[in-house]
Write an enzyme that holds these catalytic residues in place. Structure first.
Site, short mmCIF file in Angstrom:
data_model
loop_
_atom_site.label_atom_id
_atom_site.label_comp_id
_atom_site.label_asym_id
_atom_site.label_seq_id
_atom_site.Cartn_x
_atom_site.Cartn_y
_atom_site.Cartn_z
N GLU A 271 6.32 -10.93 -14.52
CA GLU A 271 5.74 -9.90 -13.66
C GLU A 271 4.36 -9.53 -14.19
OE1 GLU A 271 7.90 -6.26 -12.98
OE2 GLU A 271 9.85 -7.28 -12.95
N GLU A 325 6.60 -1.55 -1.25
CA GLU A 325 8.01 -1.21 -1.03
C GLU A 325 8.15 0.31 -0.92
OE1 GLU A 325 10.71 -3.74 -3.61
OE2 GLU A 325 8.76 -4.33 -4.42
N LYS A 328 10.79 2.76 -3.14
CA LYS A 328 10.81 2.81 -4.59
C LYS A 328 10.53 4.23 -5.06
CE LYS A 328 9.79 -0.55 -7.21
NZ LYS A 328 9.14 -1.59 -8.04
N GLU A 334 3.97 3.09 -7.61
CA GLU A 334 5.18 2.26 -7.57
C GLU A 334 5.40 1.67 -6.18
OE1 GLU A 334 7.69 1.29 -9.82
OE2 GLU A 334 6.09 1.79 -11.21
#
Length: 482
Positions: A271, A325, A328, A334
């Site tokens: 990541e 997203e 999250k 985030e």
């Protein structure tokens, strides 16, 4: 003399041409870029549409955080390489029961492979920061999952690893002092690294320069974090100069492995990313910075060259993440690491392939991203020339004499490199070795071609370095047009 002759043999000429033609077809060996496909959202396109999006962008690797059947079915026949994950909450069961691990592999891997090209299994994710105390199950779970792959005769094609966060390091600065947290060395890292060595696998590392920058923006220059030109920072422990924070963080992990005598373990960056939006206190979270970090990282990986500590390392890097997203938890950042919005529109325009890099430019605004390192850490007394993000092309001594000589002949002949300095009596004739002469010629060609994609390959006979190379008293030139 080892440089080139005016009467080259036809065989050598043919070899040189073949080497040149192989540059672009083999450039993928320089590194690989994939993407993390997270799905903590309620507005994402179907898995089948996602696969088409991946293919349209030239992304050939994807990592998921589970083994969702709909996703794995959608990836079937796509030829996209897949890394699946055994979630943290299943580590205990997989560690305590071989039959559970075997059944999990049968249901989530064997049922789809090879039509779905599963190439790795991540056992857990950042287990050391998991609040549910799953660290004690990790090694046994990894061994049981691998034993299941052996049972199904898949151990040679599917690797087992576990992504770690940089918080697993006790020290990360300077890079040469990198070390793992003492309480994790004996119970976890030594057996894990030995397992990776024995199974031919690699260490997965989640690396986020953004976190370091966001917490230390008063001392870490933004350009250093975004792969932009800067004077670099010298590691006082080994004298290596770093031109970006990513390399420094990766080398801290390599140093930690080296301290435990595991220099032979490869690494995959499972990541890395940069948020395009954040709360007011989240310094550096912006579309421009995210585009610069990810775009320059892609260029850094696909154009070759390892890290200062591991110059021949070919890194595979998974960008985080494919989509923003919306479900999250945590700060605004985030929910804004995505490369794409849920409607499949790009958050910012960056390439993911070598072909796309040909027209890529880091578009910085005139009022941001211009922080500069005022001086190298060592005071700069030994720096006589600008070292702003320079790279050099040197010969790979392990490529063999035939490849080195053929590459040297091409560079000094048809390639148009300036090879006068490696003639007898000239400044760089000594040391009179094939590797030294080839390095000078390869670097001259590389610099004349403006360090372009594929100009430091020569059929595997050369590679890019970020430290100033020196052969005897001969220093290789740098800068465009040399």
């Amino acid at each position: 003399m080892l440089c080139f002759s005016t009467s080259q043999s036809m065989e050598r000429h043919v070899i040189a041409v073949v080497l040149l033609l192989s540059v672009f077809s083999s450039l993928a060996d320089a590194g690989s870029v994939g993407v993390n496909y997270g799905r903590i959202a309620d507005n994402l396109p179907s898995a089948y549409k996602v696969v088409q999006l991946l293919k349209s962008q030239g992304l050939e690797r994807v990592k998921v955080f589970d083994s969702d059947p709909a996703v794995l079915r959608a990836l079937s026949g796509s030829d996209i390489k897949v890394t699946v994950d055994l979630p943290n909450e299943l580590l205990s069961a997989a560690a305590k029961s071989q039959s559970y691990a075997t059944n999990w592999v049968q249901r989530n891997v064997v049922a789809y492979h090879p039509n779905t090209r599963i190439e790795a299994i991540g056992v857990g994710n950042e287990v050391f920061v998991d609040t549910h105390d799953t660290t004690k199950f990790l090694i046994s779970a990894m061994k049981n999952i691998h034993a299941a792959l052996v049972h199904f005769k898949l151990e040679s094609s599917i690797k087992v690893s576990s992504p770690i966060a940089l918080s697993a390091l006790q020290n990360s600065y300077p890079s040469s002092a990198g070390s793992f947290r003492p309480e994790l060395v004996e119970p976890v890292f030594k057996p894990m690294l030995e397992f990776l060595r024995q199974t031919g696998s690699y260490l997965m590392v989640n690396c986020y320069p953004y976190f370091a920058y966001e917490s230390n923006s008063d001392v870490i220059p933004l350009d250093y974090a975004l792969f932009r030109q800067n004077p670099g920072v010298v590691d006082a422990g080994n004298g290596l100069r770093y031109f970006n924070l990513f390399d420094a963080q990766i080398d801290a992990v390599f140093a930690a492995m080296s301290a435990l005598k595991y220099d032979d373990i490869d690494m995959v960056v499972s990541e890395t990313g940069w948020p395009s939006k954040g709360d007011s206190v989240e310094v550096g979270a912006s579309v421009e910075n995210a585009a610069a970090y990810n775009g320059n990282l892609v260029r850094r990986i696909l154009t070759g060259g390892g890290t200062p500590l591991r110059p021949k390392a070919e890194l595979t890097v998974y960008l985080f993440a494919l989509f923003n997203e919306d479900k999250k938890f945590g700060p605004t950042s985030e929910r804004n690491y995505g490369l794409f919005f849920p409607n499949e529109r790009k958050v910012y325009d960056i390439p993911f392939t070598v072909e796309g890099l040909k027209n890529y430019h880091d578009n910085r605004s005139p009022v941001s991203g211009n922080q500069q390192v005022t001086a190298p850490v060592n005071g700069g007394a030994d720096v006589l020339k600008s070292l702003t993000g320079n790279t050099w092309c040197v010969a790979n001594g392990e490529a063999g004499k035939e490849k080195l000589q053929a590459g040297l002949d091409y560079a000094c002949g048809e390639g148009g490199a300036d090879c006068h300095q490696i003639q007898p009596g000239s400044a760089c004739y000594d040391p009179n070795t094939l590797e030294a002469h080839a390095s000078y010629a390869f670097n001259s060609y590389y610099q004349k071609k403006a360090r372009g994609v594929g100009t430091c390959y020569f059929g595997g006979a050369a590679y890019v370095v970020s430290q100033p190379p020196k052969f005897g008293k001969c220093e290789l030139p740098t800068g465009y047009g040399n």
